[in-house]
Design an enzyme around this catalytic site. Structure first.
Site, mmCIF file in Angstrom:
data_model
loop_
_atom_site.group_PDB
_atom_site.id
_atom_site.type_symbol
_atom_site.label_atom_id
_atom_site.label_comp_id
_atom_site.label_asym_id
_atom_site.label_seq_id
_atom_site.Cartn_x
_atom_site.Cartn_y
_atom_site.Cartn_z
ATOM 1 N N ASP A 26 -10.727 -24.373 16.578
ATOM 2 C CA ASP A 26 -10.790 -25.255 15.405
ATOM 3 C C ASP A 26 -10.971 -24.497 14.094
ATOM 4 O O ASP A 26 -11.096 -25.108 13.037
ATOM 5 C CB ASP A 26 -11.957 -26.241 15.563
ATOM 6 C CG ASP A 26 -11.740 -27.159 16.740
ATOM 7 O OD1 ASP A 26 -10.568 -27.368 17.131
ATOM 8 O OD2 ASP A 26 -12.739 -27.676 17.282
ATOM 9 N N HIS A 57 -3.576 3.836 7.515
ATOM 10 C CA HIS A 57 -4.031 2.442 7.511
ATOM 11 C C HIS A 57 -5.307 2.273 8.328
ATOM 12 O O HIS A 57 -5.481 1.291 9.043
ATOM 13 C CB HIS A 57 -2.926 1.517 8.038
ATOM 14 C CG HIS A 57 -1.789 1.381 7.065
ATOM 15 N ND1 HIS A 57 -0.553 0.899 7.412
ATOM 16 C CD2 HIS A 57 -1.703 1.665 5.744
ATOM 17 C CE1 HIS A 57 0.241 0.908 6.356
ATOM 18 N NE2 HIS A 57 -0.432 1.376 5.333
ATOM 19 N N ASP A 109 -9.949 2.778 -0.132
ATOM 20 C CA ASP A 109 -8.794 2.068 -0.706
ATOM 21 C C ASP A 109 -9.147 0.593 -0.622
ATOM 22 O O ASP A 109 -9.124 -0.003 0.456
ATOM 23 C CB ASP A 109 -7.526 2.397 0.102
ATOM 24 C CG ASP A 109 -6.266 1.786 -0.505
ATOM 25 O OD1 ASP A 109 -6.377 0.899 -1.385
ATOM 26 O OD2 ASP A 109 -5.163 2.186 -0.090
ATOM 27 N N ASP A 157 -5.555 -2.845 -6.637
ATOM 28 C CA ASP A 157 -5.336 -1.908 -5.527
ATOM 29 C C ASP A 157 -5.750 -0.519 -6.006
ATOM 30 O O ASP A 157 -5.023 0.117 -6.769
ATOM 31 C CB ASP A 157 -3.837 -1.962 -5.154
ATOM 32 C CG ASP A 157 -3.492 -1.101 -3.945
ATOM 33 O OD1 ASP A 157 -4.403 -0.515 -3.339
ATOM 34 O OD2 ASP A 157 -2.291 -1.020 -3.624
ATOM 35 N N HIS A 211 3.884 9.242 2.352
ATOM 36 C CA HIS A 211 4.172 7.904 1.813
ATOM 37 C C HIS A 211 4.708 8.034 0.396
ATOM 38 O O HIS A 211 4.735 9.117 -0.180
ATOM 39 C CB HIS A 211 2.940 7.000 1.877
ATOM 40 C CG HIS A 211 1.740 7.478 1.112
ATOM 41 N ND1 HIS A 211 1.640 7.372 -0.264
ATOM 42 C CD2 HIS A 211 0.578 8.056 1.518
ATOM 43 C CE1 HIS A 211 0.468 7.851 -0.650
ATOM 44 N NE2 HIS A 211 -0.183 8.293 0.397
ATOM 45 N N HIS A 251 4.056 1.123 -5.707
ATOM 46 C CA HIS A 251 4.754 -0.136 -5.421
ATOM 47 C C HIS A 251 4.414 -1.108 -6.532
ATOM 48 O O HIS A 251 3.438 -0.916 -7.264
ATOM 49 C CB HIS A 251 4.306 -0.684 -4.055
ATOM 50 C CG HIS A 251 2.806 -0.728 -3.867
ATOM 51 N ND1 HIS A 251 2.023 -1.750 -4.357
ATOM 52 C CD2 HIS A 251 1.925 0.148 -3.303
ATOM 53 C CE1 HIS A 251 0.749 -1.517 -4.061
ATOM 54 N NE2 HIS A 251 0.658 -0.355 -3.434
ATOM 55 N N HIS A 297 1.707 -5.605 -2.310
ATOM 56 C CA HIS A 297 3.033 -4.978 -2.424
ATOM 57 C C HIS A 297 3.909 -6.082 -2.992
ATOM 58 O O HIS A 297 4.431 -6.914 -2.264
ATOM 59 C CB HIS A 297 3.551 -4.493 -1.066
ATOM 60 C CG HIS A 297 2.769 -3.313 -0.542
ATOM 61 N ND1 HIS A 297 3.070 -2.677 0.626
ATOM 62 C CD2 HIS A 297 1.705 -2.651 -1.046
ATOM 63 C CE1 HIS A 297 2.224 -1.672 0.822
ATOM 64 N NE2 HIS A 297 1.378 -1.644 -0.180
ATOM 65 N N GLU A 321 -0.160 6.329 -6.697
ATOM 66 C CA GLU A 321 -1.107 6.669 -5.633
ATOM 67 C C GLU A 321 -0.703 7.863 -4.778
ATOM 68 O O GLU A 321 -0.509 7.735 -3.568
ATOM 69 C CB GLU A 321 -1.331 5.455 -4.732
ATOM 70 C CG GLU A 321 -0.066 4.748 -4.232
ATOM 71 C CD GLU A 321 -0.405 3.573 -3.305
ATOM 72 O OE1 GLU A 321 -1.122 3.809 -2.324
ATOM 73 O OE2 GLU A 321 0.052 2.453 -3.571
ATOM 74 N N TYR A 325 -2.772 14.647 3.080
ATOM 75 C CA TYR A 325 -3.438 14.359 4.353
ATOM 76 C C TYR A 325 -3.190 15.546 5.268
ATOM 77 O O TYR A 325 -2.059 15.748 5.725
ATOM 78 C CB TYR A 325 -2.878 13.060 4.956
ATOM 79 C CG TYR A 325 -2.806 11.956 3.912
ATOM 80 C CD1 TYR A 325 -3.920 11.167 3.633
ATOM 81 C CD2 TYR A 325 -1.651 11.765 3.154
ATOM 82 C CE1 TYR A 325 -3.879 10.208 2.635
ATOM 83 C CE2 TYR A 325 -1.598 10.808 2.147
ATOM 84 C CZ TYR A 325 -2.712 10.026 1.890
ATOM 85 O OH TYR A 325 -2.675 9.090 0.896
ATOM 86 N N ARG A 347 -6.615 10.468 -1.452
ATOM 87 C CA ARG A 347 -5.652 9.679 -2.224
ATOM 88 C C ARG A 347 -6.364 9.202 -3.492
ATOM 89 O O ARG A 347 -7.561 8.929 -3.457
ATOM 90 C CB ARG A 347 -5.129 8.480 -1.409
ATOM 91 C CG ARG A 347 -4.136 7.603 -2.162
ATOM 92 C CD ARG A 347 -3.342 6.651 -1.258
ATOM 93 N NE ARG A 347 -4.152 5.686 -0.557
ATOM 94 C CZ ARG A 347 -4.439 5.730 0.739
ATOM 95 N NH1 ARG A 347 -3.982 6.717 1.481
ATOM 96 N NH2 ARG A 347 -5.186 4.805 1.288
ATOM 97 N N GLU A 378 -5.579 6.370 -6.451
ATOM 98 C CA GLU A 378 -4.658 5.267 -6.746
ATOM 99 C C GLU A 378 -5.151 4.430 -7.920
ATOM 100 O O GLU A 378 -6.284 3.959 -7.923
ATOM 101 C CB GLU A 378 -4.519 4.365 -5.513
ATOM 102 C CG GLU A 378 -3.687 3.118 -5.763
ATOM 103 C CD GLU A 378 -3.437 2.297 -4.506
ATOM 104 O OE1 GLU A 378 -4.286 2.319 -3.594
ATOM 105 O OE2 GLU A 378 -2.391 1.624 -4.447
#
Ligand code: GLY
Ligand code: MN
Ligand code: MN
Length: 436
Positions: free
Chosen positions: A38, A241, A258, A269, A348, A352, A359, A382, A386, A403, A405
């Site tokens: 529910d 991710h 991030d 972002d 990467h 974006h 995105h 960004e 790595y 990173r 960004e």
């Protein structure tokens, strides 16, 4: 000055109507989704639907009749005293018509009865075919219903155009109302990153830091994170991710965060990377300065008339040279770029579009060239690096992920960093972590 939002949404519907001429658009919102039994997931409207209406209830469809005299028709849930006791207010068609300045409004249940008539004798249907099979089937049913009545002298649309092709172009350039919201979202998210920097220390779990971000988002009125927050310490930062956020913060590691909030439908972002201890060590410092320089060069490439890819090309050039200087890559800069060898450590792209979706909608290119940046567009910048351990990778650099960004608005003469209040220079980060 920011206009009254109802007028802003109406003006967008009028732009769509003018672009469609003899067309008719059908834009449904997103369904509610069950999380378990529910319980539903927190509801999030469809971004295209919201962009045109500002209406946040589920079970709603907007129909826009194109041409010189545009008409907007909203289908939504009827009033229901019993359900409203449990779930809260529903506008109902009449309430929604008045509050959202629609020309007409009907109950959601009236769709099958009304739509064939609204599609009759319209040249083109504007609809996002393929986005949702439920709506594909219903829309096909309405079209067939009109076709079946051909002998009564009505004609069904002969062409189906993806409504997103019109709306994506509109959404790409933000209006004043959107920018005001995005600036507020950016301010909340930068204060969340500052809070996380002040709070982080050895011995905490990543999720404890995530909780601080969430606290700051919600206490300033943001409705949700714009995407799953990443709090990745040590080697976890090399997982792009990473969202499990359960590891311990170790004193010698960096932590990559991030995270950005969603405010009134608009995303921010931001990524920042900083030392758990409050002080960058040698190898961390070298890699961090490299990513920071790559980001500065990429941001400098944001200006009207430049290509969407220019910031990426600038970041790649800087990063690849740094990889050679640090012994991560061998050979010449041009060879490292040409062969794509740099992708081992930077896999990467550099950004974006950003807006209602993290995105965001909008093309990045077409017909063999990149999209040109124009004033009012918002994109992320960004770059990162790595370094997973492996053959030829210096030990000291291994298991470091960084990173940085920011969200950047294209202005008439360059780029404005909307998220500059989150520190990123080493001295500023260390000062904030030391002095609070
Ligand atoms: N947080 C999603 C991204 O950076 O693209
Ligand atoms: Mn991003
Ligand atoms: Mn991000």
């Amino acid at each position: 000055m920011v206009q009254n939002p109802t007028a802003v949404f109406k003006a967008r519907r009028e732009r769509l109507a003018a672009a469609m001429r003899e067309g008719v658009a059908i834009v449904p919102t997103a369904p509610e989704r069950v999380r378990n039994r529910d319980s539903t997931f927190p509801y999030r409207f469809d971004s295209y639907f919201y962009y045109l209406t500002g209406f946040a209830e589920p079970d709603a469809v907007l129909v826009v009749i194109g041409g010189a005299v545009a008409r907007s028709i909203l289908f939504c849930r009827p009033k229901n005293e019993e359900r409203e006791i449990w779930d809260g207010l529903r506008y109902g068609p009449e309430g929604a018509r008045a509050a959202f300045d629609m020309d007409e409004a009907f109950a959601f249940e009236a769709l099958d009865e009304q739509l064939p008539a609204l599609l009759s004798d319209r040249e083109r249907l504007y609809f996002s075919l393929g986005a949702d099979s439920h709506w594909d089937r219903r829309v096909t049913g309405w079209l067939n219903n009109v076709r079946a009545r051909a002998r009564t002298g009505v004609r069904a649309p002969v062409e189906v155009v993806d409504v997103r092709s019109v709306l994506d172009e509109m959404r790409l350039v933000k209006d004043e109302h959107e920018l005001a919201t995005m600036r507020r979202a950016a301010a909340i998210s930068t204060s969340a990153h500052r809070r996380a920097m002040r709070f982080a220390r050895p011995g905490l779990r990543e999720y404890e830091v995530e909780a601080e971000l969430m606290h700051e988002f919600l206490r300033h009125g943001a409705q949700a994170p714009a995407y799953s927050s990443i709090v990745a310490t040590g080697a976890n930062a090399c997982v792009l991710h990473y969202v499990s956020n359960r590891a311990l913060l170790e004193p010698d590691d960096l932590v990559l965060i991030d995270a950005g909030c969603e405010l009134d439908g608009y995303a921010s972002d931001i990524t920042r990377t900083f030392p758990v201890s409050g002080r960058f060590r040698g190898a961390q410092k070298a890699l961090y300065e490299l990513v920071l320089a790559a980001q500065a060069h990429a941001i400098a490439a944001v200006a009207p008339g430049r290509d969407f890819n220019d910031p990426h090309a600038a970041a790649v050039r800087t990063l690849a040279q740094g990889m050679i200087d640090l012994g991560l890559l061998q050979g010449s800069l041009d060879a490292a770029i040409e062969s794509g060898a740099y992708r081992r450590f930077y896999m990467h792209r550099t950004g974006h579009w950003l807006g209602l979706d993290v995105h965001d909608a909008g093309e990045y290119g077409g017909e063999g060239r990149w999209k040109r940046l124009a004033s009012g567009m918002v994109l992320t910048v960004e770059p990162g690096i790595y370094v997973r351990p492996g053959e030829g990778v210096p030990q000291a650099l291994s298991n470091i992920g960084i990173r940085i960004e920011d969200d950047v608005l294209v202005t008439p003469d360059g780029g404005e960093v909307l998220t500059a209040a989150a520190p990123k220079a080493i001295v500023d980060i260390e000062a904030l972590m030391r002095d609070g």
